[in-house]
Write a protein that holds these residues in place. Structure first.
Motif, PDB file in Angstrom:
ATOM      1  N   GLY A  42       0.643  -1.174  -0.042  1.00 57.47           N
ATOM      2  CA  GLY A  42      -0.076  -0.018   0.144  1.00 57.47           C
ATOM      3  C   GLY A  42       0.866   1.034   0.035  1.00 57.47           C
ATOM      4  N   LYS A  43       2.004   0.997   0.115  1.00 58.65           N
ATOM      5  CA  LYS A  43       3.168   2.104  -0.012  1.00 58.65           C
ATOM      6  C   LYS A  43       4.190   1.759  -0.819  1.00 58.65           C
ATOM      7  N   SER A  44       5.023   2.763  -1.281  1.00 59.83           N
ATOM      8  CA  SER A  44       6.214   2.400  -1.914  1.00 59.83           C
ATOM      9  C   SER A  44       7.452   2.270  -0.952  1.00 59.83           C
ATOM     10  N   LEU A  45       8.349   1.300  -1.163  1.00 65.39           N
ATOM     11  CA  LEU A  45       9.397   1.060  -0.204  1.00 65.39           C
ATOM     12  C   LEU A  45      10.741   1.029  -0.932  1.00 65.39           C
ATOM     13  N   LYS A  46      11.730   1.510  -0.505  1.00 66.94           N
ATOM     14  CA  LYS A  46      13.233   1.512  -0.980  1.00 66.94           C
ATOM     15  C   LYS A  46      13.985   0.860  -0.043  1.00 66.94           C
ATOM     16  N   ALA A  55      10.731   7.321  -2.249  1.00 63.73           N
ATOM     17  CA  ALA A  55       9.565   6.281  -1.600  1.00 63.73           C
ATOM     18  C   ALA A  55       8.989   6.756  -0.271  1.00 63.73           C
ATOM     19  N   ASP A  56       7.786   6.239  -0.081  1.00 60.22           N
ATOM     20  CA  ASP A  56       7.231   6.306   1.218  1.00 60.22           C
ATOM     21  C   ASP A  56       8.127   5.997   2.584  1.00 60.22           C
ATOM     22  N   LEU A  57       9.018   4.976   2.397  1.00 61.19           N
ATOM     23  CA  LEU A  57       9.724   4.507   3.435  1.00 61.19           C
ATOM     24  C   LEU A  57      11.069   4.284   2.749  1.00 61.19           C
ATOM     25  N   THR A  58      12.169   4.663   3.175  1.00 64.93           N
ATOM     26  CA  THR A  58      13.413   4.114   2.734  1.00 64.93           C
ATOM     27  C   THR A  58      14.397   3.597   3.973  1.00 64.93           C
ATOM     28  N   MET A  59      14.748   2.159   3.828  1.00 64.60           N
ATOM     29  CA  MET A  59      15.203   1.252   4.667  1.00 64.60           C
ATOM     30  C   MET A  59      16.983   1.453   4.117  1.00 64.60           C
ATOM     31  N   THR A  60      17.623   1.970   4.863  1.00 62.91           N
ATOM     32  CA  THR A  60      19.063   1.877   4.685  1.00 62.91           C
ATOM     33  C   THR A  60      19.965   0.816   5.667  1.00 62.91           C
ATOM     34  N   LEU A  61      20.339  -0.143   4.802  1.00 61.68           N
ATOM     35  CA  LEU A  61      21.099  -1.427   5.411  1.00 61.68           C
ATOM     36  C   LEU A  61      21.977  -1.779   4.467  1.00 61.68           C
TER      37      LEU A  61
END
Length: 102
Positions: free
Chosen positions: A22-26, A49-55
């Protein structure tokens, strides 16, 4: 170790026609590149993106395999989130997505 393309392909397989997020994710995998998920689209384009996860790629693989707990990864600084609220809302759906990747 898996390549960015192999991981992207595994995510594409798990996402299918619609990620259900339901949201964009990067996933910002630092020097390894990015994986962007929006609906049924999974690309390596570096776009907002709505949420960026940096790892790191290694940590993404560990989370996907279930050997690294995402909450612990955040607490130890291995995983950085651009929006904690969005991350909390997406957590159950991302868990299901990771389970499909195993």
């Amino acid at each position: 170790m898996a390549t960015l393309q192999e991981i992207t392909d595994r995510i594409k397989g798990a996402v299918g026609d619609d990620s259900g997020l339901g949201k964009s994710l990067k996933f910002d995998l630092k020097d390894a590149g990015v994986i962007h998920i929006d609906g049924g689209s999974v690309t390596n384009e570096d776009k907002p993106a709505d949420l960026t996860m940096t790892l790191s790629l290694d940590d993404l693989l560990a989370i996907g395999a279930g050997s690294l707990d995402p909450t612990m990864a955040v607490m130890t600084g291995k995983l950085k989130l651009s929006d904690m609220g969005a991350a909390m809302a997406l957590q159950p759906k991302m868990g299901a997505l990771f389970a499909k990747m195993r």
